[in-house]
Scaffold this active site. Structure first.
Site, short mmCIF file in Angstrom:
data_model
loop_
_atom_site.label_atom_id
_atom_site.label_comp_id
_atom_site.label_asym_id
_atom_site.label_seq_id
_atom_site.Cartn_x
_atom_site.Cartn_y
_atom_site.Cartn_z
N ILE A 1 84.13 21.80 47.58
CA ILE A 1 84.30 20.88 48.72
C ILE A 1 84.61 21.70 49.97
O ILE A 1 85.65 22.36 50.04
CB ILE A 1 85.46 19.90 48.43
N GLN B 1 96.98 18.16 41.92
CA GLN B 1 96.04 18.55 40.86
C GLN B 1 95.66 20.03 40.95
O GLN B 1 95.73 20.62 42.03
CB GLN B 1 94.75 17.71 40.99
N ASP C 1 92.88 5.33 43.68
CA ASP C 1 93.92 6.35 43.89
C ASP C 1 94.01 6.79 45.35
O ASP C 1 94.46 7.89 45.64
CB ASP C 1 93.60 7.55 42.98
N GLU D 1 93.49 10.28 55.51
CA GLU D 1 93.60 11.20 56.63
C GLU D 1 92.57 10.90 57.70
O GLU D 1 91.45 10.48 57.39
CB GLU D 1 93.42 12.64 56.12
N LYS E 1 87.20 22.21 42.56
CA LYS E 1 87.80 21.34 41.54
C LYS E 1 87.02 21.52 40.25
O LYS E 1 85.82 21.22 40.20
CB LYS E 1 87.79 19.88 41.98
N ASP F 1 89.21 13.41 48.81
CA ASP F 1 89.75 13.26 47.46
C ASP F 1 89.19 12.02 46.73
O ASP F 1 89.78 10.94 46.74
CB ASP F 1 91.29 13.19 47.46
N MET G 1 85.90 22.98 53.28
CA MET G 1 87.06 22.60 54.11
C MET G 1 86.58 22.25 55.52
O MET G 1 85.65 22.88 56.05
CB MET G 1 88.06 23.76 54.20
N LEU G 2 87.24 21.29 56.12
CA LEU G 2 86.91 20.95 57.49
C LEU G 2 87.35 22.10 58.39
O LEU G 2 88.26 22.86 58.03
CB LEU G 2 87.66 19.66 57.89
N1 LIG Z 1 87.61 19.19 52.68
C1 LIG Z 1 88.85 19.24 53.12
N2 LIG Z 1 89.10 19.67 54.37
C2 LIG Z 1 90.35 19.75 54.84
N3 LIG Z 1 91.43 19.42 54.11
C3 LIG Z 1 91.24 18.98 52.87
C4 LIG Z 1 89.95 18.86 52.30
N4 LIG Z 1 90.08 18.41 51.05
C5 LIG Z 1 91.39 18.24 50.83
N5 LIG Z 1 92.09 18.59 51.92
C6 LIG Z 1 93.56 18.55 52.08
O1 LIG Z 1 94.16 18.89 50.88
C7 LIG Z 1 94.95 17.82 50.40
C8 LIG Z 1 94.88 17.77 48.90
O2 LIG Z 1 93.56 17.56 48.47
P1 LIG Z 1 93.25 16.48 47.38
O3 LIG Z 1 93.79 15.19 47.86
O4 LIG Z 1 91.82 16.58 47.04
O5 LIG Z 1 94.14 17.03 46.20
P2 LIG Z 1 94.88 16.27 45.01
O6 LIG Z 1 95.54 17.33 44.23
O7 LIG Z 1 93.94 15.39 44.32
O8 LIG Z 1 95.95 15.42 45.81
P3 LIG Z 1 96.82 14.20 45.25
O9 LIG Z 1 97.56 14.70 44.09
O10 LIG Z 1 97.68 13.88 46.43
O11 LIG Z 1 95.86 13.11 44.89
C9 LIG Z 1 94.40 16.60 51.08
O12 LIG Z 1 95.35 15.59 51.23
C10 LIG Z 1 93.97 17.17 52.42
O13 LIG Z 1 95.07 17.23 53.30
MN LIG Z 2 93.90 13.32 44.00
#
Ligand SMILES: Nc1ncnc2c1ncn2[C@@H]1O[C@H](COP(=O)(O)OP(=O)(O)OP(=O)(O)O)[C@@H](O)[C@H]1O
Ligand SMILES: [Mn+2]
Length: 543
Positions: free
Chosen positions: A325, A209, A394, A399, A225, A413, A327-328
């Site tokens: 959000i 996304q 979804d 993780e 986001k 997510d 990041m860790l």
């Molecule tokens: N707060 C966070 N701290 C560390 N890593 C994060 C954090 N948020 C997201 N990530 C990493 O980034 C990746 C993608 O984030 P997220 O899942 O929110 O995106 P997405 O585009 O919705 O993904 P998908 O299309 O797979 O659903 C996560 O799988 C994780 O590895």
């Molecule tokens: Mn997602």
């Protein structure tokens, strides 16, 4: 004959008494032999009798425990997949609560394997319990107010904005929680996230996304986001439809605080001025994707799997709302796992968990999900409870912090949540209802459970073995009980009122939380009434 002859010849009296003596002795011996045989038989009979009584007693005991609520007898006849599907259609249209199936009914028998029977079967059982719990769980908890007030206080900024607070928040991250239970600085951290100076913006790597990776002064990073939908927009279609909802990310963070499942990354809402806060610090590749639409709104489309110039996200003039959000910290290396309950994302193809009621057995055969090996399975059940409430279907991957024992499944997510306030996807609860049922290796014990009330002697042995399986974490359950009496929506509303984009959720979404919590109560009741509450709830030492 020889004795008679002896008697005739001489000494008749002696002979007679001799004969008497012989016959007496023989009689005694015979009686003794007879007595001995009788006592052996009696002992045998007696022990057999005791054994039968014992077996019957144990049998009755288990039958009683297992079947304590006669009113809750389950379906007496196995139904064909077709019949199940047909009845669900009626059931869905008459019930206030919708059970949605991703797969449409099909006439072709060959396609029946793709009908989501397993979820459907359970949904129908749980529906019966749902009707009965109206009075139970209807009383608000006396502990509720103090808990909400405590969290509400934590959410008030108590010290001034400072990016140093973001370093403090980094220290909060542990193996099982991203935020500690006592967290008076939380409000100040959230405030800082919502106003701190952004010194860098780029396309966020990972995922499919559109999202930005922003860096604050001081070096702390966060995902941004953006808002795609208005609050009252309803996302139609399968559970994973639509784009990420920024308000869902925010609401999920606050809900996790309420539920004591503090595994959602720290998330704050923020209104950003795209022209002054992002464009001047954007990477070249990101900047290239900025455009201005016909209404003079600033838009961008970024680079990601689903990103395209025809699908840009636009602000209101220069302002865009979004979820930030945090990041860790870098030292927390995330380990990535495919969820066993992943969907196929294809309407005409069901996943194994959707057609196999015994699916939890398959999951448990993987050693990482064995209860003896750690909290993973119970964490996934926690995630199922959480996701059902927010209607997130979804969670295809999950993780956990790596290199730590007992690490928790993090709820990263939550963007696909809160899409449709009038629909509930009961199949999101599959990890809970599939893993709390009495499913044993023998198969026929399960048959008993499914089809009627008779108990077989052999079941006792299997049951003793099977009792080690079922579960919901006791801590999670107790936390859920805090919101009995339809109070969850209002509790979340109160916490969300502190957000910078309040109102975060419409009242329809808040009401949906109360309705869904009742479904969780009913699912737990389904488990309790079949196995006894003590067999279902488990304190595994993790929370
Ligand atoms: N707060 C966070 N701290 C560390 N890593 C994060 C954090 N948020 C997201 N990530 C990493 O980034 C990746 C993608 O984030 P997220 O899942 O929110 O995106 P997405 O585009 O919705 O993904 P998908 O299309 O797979 O659903 C996560 O799988 C994780 O590895
Ligand atoms: Mn997602």
């Amino acid at each position: 004959m020889s004795t008679v002859k002896c008697c005739e010849v001489s000494q008749l009296d002696i002979c007679h008494s001799f004969l008497q003596w012989v016959s007496q002795e023989t009689g005694k011996v015979q009686t003794r032999i007879f007595d001995f045989q009788m006592s052996r038989h009696r002992a045998l009979f007696l022990s057999l009798f005791i054994l039968i009584i014992l077996v019957l007693l144990v049998n009755f005991y288990f039958a009683f425990v297992m079947n304590s609520n006669n009113n809750n007898k389950l379906t007496s006849q196995p139904e064909s997949p077709k019949a199940l599907f047909a009845s669900n259609k009626i059931f869905s249209s008459t019930s206030k609560t919708l059970i949605l199936l991703d797969s449409p009914a099909r006439d072709n028998d060959n396609d029946l394997r793709n009908v989501r029977n397993a979820s459907l079967e359970f949904s129908m059982k749980i529906e019966k319990y749902l009707q009965k719990i109206s009075f139970k769980y209807s009383k608000p908890s006396p502990l509720l107010h103090s808990e909400i007030n405590k969290l509400w206080t934590y959410l008030q900024p108590s010290v001034g904005v400072s990016t140093q607070l973001l370093s403090v928040a980094k220290e909060w991250v542990g193996a099982r929680n991203i935020v500690p239970a006592q967290v008076p600085l939380l409000g100040s951290v959230l405030k800082t996230i919502s106003v701190a100076k952004i010194i860098k913006a780029q396309n966020a790597p990972g995922g499919t996304q559109l999202k930005l990776l922003i860096t604050f002064e001081g070096g702390q990073q966060a995902l941004f986001k953006p808002q795609w939908y208005k609050r009252d927009e309803i996302i139609e279609g399968p559970v994973y439809s639509g784009k990420d909802r920024h308000n869902a990310e925010v609401a999920a963070f606050y809900l996790a605080l309420l539920l004591g499942l503090r595994r959602v990354p720290i998330t704050a809402a923020r209104k950003i001025n795209l022209q002054t806060e992002i464009m001047p610090v954007a990477s070249k590749t990101l900047l290239k994707t900025f455009i201005v639409d016909g209404k003079n709104n600033t838009c961008f489309y970024g680079t990601c799997h689903y990103c395209s110039p025809s699908d840009a996200v636009c602000g209101s003039k220069v302002w865009i709302e979004g979820a930030v959000i945090l990041m860790l910290p870098n030292n927390v290396k995330l380990k990535h796992f495919r969820s066993p309950w992943q969907r196929t994302y294809k309407e005409n193809k069901a996943a194994k968990w959707e057609i196999d009621s015994n699916f939890c057995e398959t999951v448990k055969s993987n050693k990482i999900y064995n209860l003896q090996n750690g909290p993973r399975l119970l964490d996934l059940i926690d995630a199922a409870v959480f996701d059902f409430l927010i209607d997130n279907g979804d969670r295809h991957h999950y993780e956990v912090p790596g290199n730590v024992s007992g690490a928790a499944v993090l709820f990263i997510d939550n963007g696909k949540s809160f899409g449709h306030p009038f629909q509930d996807h009961w199949d999101i609860l599959a990890p809970l209802y599939q893993c709390c049922v009495y499913v044993c290796p023998s198969g026929h014990s399960d048959y008993y459970r499914e089809h009627d009330t008779k108990m077989y002697i052999t079941d006792i042995f299997f049951l003793a073995f099977c009792l080690f399986y079922l579960r919901l974490r006791k801590y999670t359950w107790e936390r859920l009980l805090l919101f009995s009496g339809g109070t969850l929506g209002a509790a979340l509303e109160k916490l969300l009122s502190t957000s910078f984009i309040s109102p975060v959720l419409t009242s329809f979404h808040l009401n949906a939380l109360n309705r869904r919590l009742r479904v969780i109560y009913a699912t737990a009741e389904f488990c309790f009434q079949n196995f006894g509450i003590d067999a279902v709830l488990i304190d595994d030492g993790y929370r």
